[in-house]
Design a protein around this motif. Structure first.
Motif, PDB file in Angstrom:
ATOM      1  N   THR A 106       0.813  -1.218   0.000  1.00 35.96           N
ATOM      2  CA  THR A 106       0.000   0.000   0.000  1.00 35.96           C
ATOM      3  C   THR A 106       0.847   1.268   0.000  1.00 35.96           C
ATOM      4  O   THR A 106       0.334   2.354  -0.245  1.00 35.96           O
ATOM      5  N   SER A 107       2.136   1.109   0.308  1.00 34.67           N
ATOM      6  CA  SER A 107       3.030   2.266   0.382  1.00 34.67           C
ATOM      7  C   SER A 107       4.475   1.783   0.347  1.00 34.67           C
ATOM      8  O   SER A 107       4.760   0.601   0.590  1.00 34.67           O
ATOM      9  N   HIS A 117       5.805   7.024   0.565  1.00 31.55           N
ATOM     10  CA  HIS A 117       5.085   7.310  -0.679  1.00 31.55           C
ATOM     11  C   HIS A 117       3.881   6.379  -0.733  1.00 31.55           C
ATOM     12  O   HIS A 117       4.021   5.155  -0.706  1.00 31.55           O
ATOM     13  N   TRP A 118       2.673   6.961  -0.777  1.00 28.42           N
ATOM     14  CA  TRP A 118       1.469   6.147  -0.867  1.00 28.42           C
ATOM     15  C   TRP A 118       1.286   5.628  -2.297  1.00 28.42           C
ATOM     16  O   TRP A 118       1.434   6.379  -3.254  1.00 28.42           O
ATOM     17  N   ILE A 119       0.945   4.362  -2.408  1.00 26.20           N
ATOM     18  CA  ILE A 119       0.643   3.767  -3.708  1.00 26.20           C
ATOM     19  C   ILE A 119      -0.814   4.064  -4.057  1.00 26.20           C
ATOM     20  O   ILE A 119      -1.702   3.959  -3.202  1.00 26.20           O
ATOM     21  N   LYS A 120      -1.067   4.444  -5.296  1.00 23.41           N
ATOM     22  CA  LYS A 120      -2.418   4.811  -5.721  1.00 23.41           C
ATOM     23  C   LYS A 120      -3.378   3.632  -5.589  1.00 23.41           C
ATOM     24  O   LYS A 120      -2.984   2.471  -5.760  1.00 23.41           O
ATOM     25  N   ILE A 121      -4.647   3.956  -5.307  1.00 21.25           N
ATOM     26  CA  ILE A 121      -5.654   2.912  -5.132  1.00 21.25           C
ATOM     27  C   ILE A 121      -5.696   1.974  -6.334  1.00 21.25           C
ATOM     28  O   ILE A 121      -5.749   0.745  -6.186  1.00 21.25           O
ATOM     29  N   GLU A 122      -5.654   2.547  -7.539  1.00 23.48           N
ATOM     30  CA  GLU A 122      -5.759   1.690  -8.728  1.00 23.48           C
ATOM     31  C   GLU A 122      -4.591   0.711  -8.834  1.00 23.48           C
ATOM     32  O   GLU A 122      -4.753  -0.411  -9.326  1.00 23.48           O
ATOM     33  N   ASP A 123      -3.414   1.106  -8.351  1.00 19.14           N
ATOM     34  CA  ASP A 123      -2.269   0.205  -8.396  1.00 19.14           C
ATOM     35  C   ASP A 123      -2.331  -0.847  -7.284  1.00 19.14           C
ATOM     36  O   ASP A 123      -1.852  -1.976  -7.463  1.00 19.14           O
ATOM     37  N   GLU A 181      -3.625   4.293   3.511  1.00 16.23           N
ATOM     38  CA  GLU A 181      -3.626   5.755   3.441  1.00 16.23           C
ATOM     39  C   GLU A 181      -4.864   6.351   4.100  1.00 16.23           C
ATOM     40  O   GLU A 181      -4.776   7.354   4.813  1.00 16.23           O
ATOM     41  N   ASP A 183     -10.948   5.233   2.478  1.00 17.27           N
ATOM     42  CA  ASP A 183     -11.381   5.026   1.100  1.00 17.27           C
ATOM     43  C   ASP A 183     -10.637   3.855   0.461  1.00 17.27           C
ATOM     44  O   ASP A 183     -11.202   3.127  -0.375  1.00 17.27           O
ATOM     45  N   VAL A 184      -9.378   3.685   0.844  1.00 15.29           N
ATOM     46  CA  VAL A 184      -8.617   2.539   0.331  1.00 15.29           C
ATOM     47  C   VAL A 184      -9.252   1.235   0.819  1.00 15.29           C
ATOM     48  O   VAL A 184      -9.451   0.292   0.048  1.00 15.29           O
TER      49      VAL A 184
END
Length: 241
Positions: free
Chosen positions: A38-39, A52-58, A81, A84-85
């Motif tokens: 997730t990060s 660094h947060w990884i984007k939801i889509e990834d 994050e 919502d995740v």
């Protein structure tokens, strides 16, 4: 025995916490562990310099790739994050396996002091907890969860009493206490991750939640005693015990 579990959490380069530590803990229980990051954190065992947060889509792409090849019965969720995740991840897990047990180890703050979250939005949190099997907050985090004990089981970690440590499981209208010794001068990075991933491993092996909690407490204690540094070593578990 081919048992498979999944960790959804941050990547800690030191291997003391996050998906690397979860994978080590799963293997110590002789279980195959999958992981979704997730990060990416910038840290070692004693200092936290950011993330660094990884984007939801990834995150979802990682998850969908894993679930193409396997089905998991128990999932541990760690650093995220925001809610919502979680709201995006949970339906994917439940669509694959409606009976999946989701264990959430919420992380508000890193041991080194970095603040990930200051609070959780109550309405969103209640909706999420209704879908959880178990949540494992620590003493600082429990204030956000104990008002929702009707939603899922809650295990509060690390209440200190003199020379002992108490974990308290709130389940089905009762409280079960698990007592263990307090280990002096053997602090470890990532013990919260180790406890929750050990518990998940035992659940996946068919243990009930109370037995899994006791076994996780013992496994974490053994890890704390394994070295004098902030990073320890796992004792291999007998999965048939």
């Amino acid at each position: 025995m081919s048992v498979k579990v999944l960790s959804i959490a941050g990547f800690d380069p030191s291997g003391g916490a996050g998906v690397l530590q979860d994978a080590k803990t799963f293997e110590a229980h002789q279980i195959n562990g999958y992981a979704v990051s997730t990060s990416i954190t910038f840290q070692n065992e004693s200092e936290f310099d950011g993330l660094h947060w990884i984007k939801i889509e990834d995150i979802l792409k990682q998850l969908e790739s894993v679930l193409k090849s396997t089905s998991v019965d128990v999932v541990k969720i760690g650093l995220i994050e925001n809610l919502d995740v979680l709201n995006a991840v949970i339906p994917v897990l439940m669509n694959k396996n409606p009976e999946v047990k989701i264990v959430w180890d919420p992380i508000l703050k890193a041991t080194a002091g970095y603040q990930f979250h200051s609070t959780f939005e109550t309405i969103k949190l209640k909706k999420i907890l209704d879908q959880m099997f178990l949540v494992t907050p620590n003493q600082d985090e429990k204030i956000y969860f104990l008002e929702h004990i009707d939603s899922c089981s809650i295990l509060v970690k690390g209440e200190l009493e003199d020379d002992k440590v108490l974990n308290k499981l709130y389940i089905e209208g009762r409280i079960v206490e698990f007592e263990t010794e307090r280990v002096a001068n053997r602090e470890k990075h990532g013990t919260g991750c180790i406890f929750s991933s050990s518990l998940v491993a035992s659940l996946s092996l068919g243990k009930d939640i109370e037995t899994a909690s006791r076994l996780a407490q013992k496994h974490t204690l053994d890890y704390m005693k394994s070295s004098e540094t902030l990073l320890g070593l796992h004792k291999m578990e007998n999965v048939h015990a």
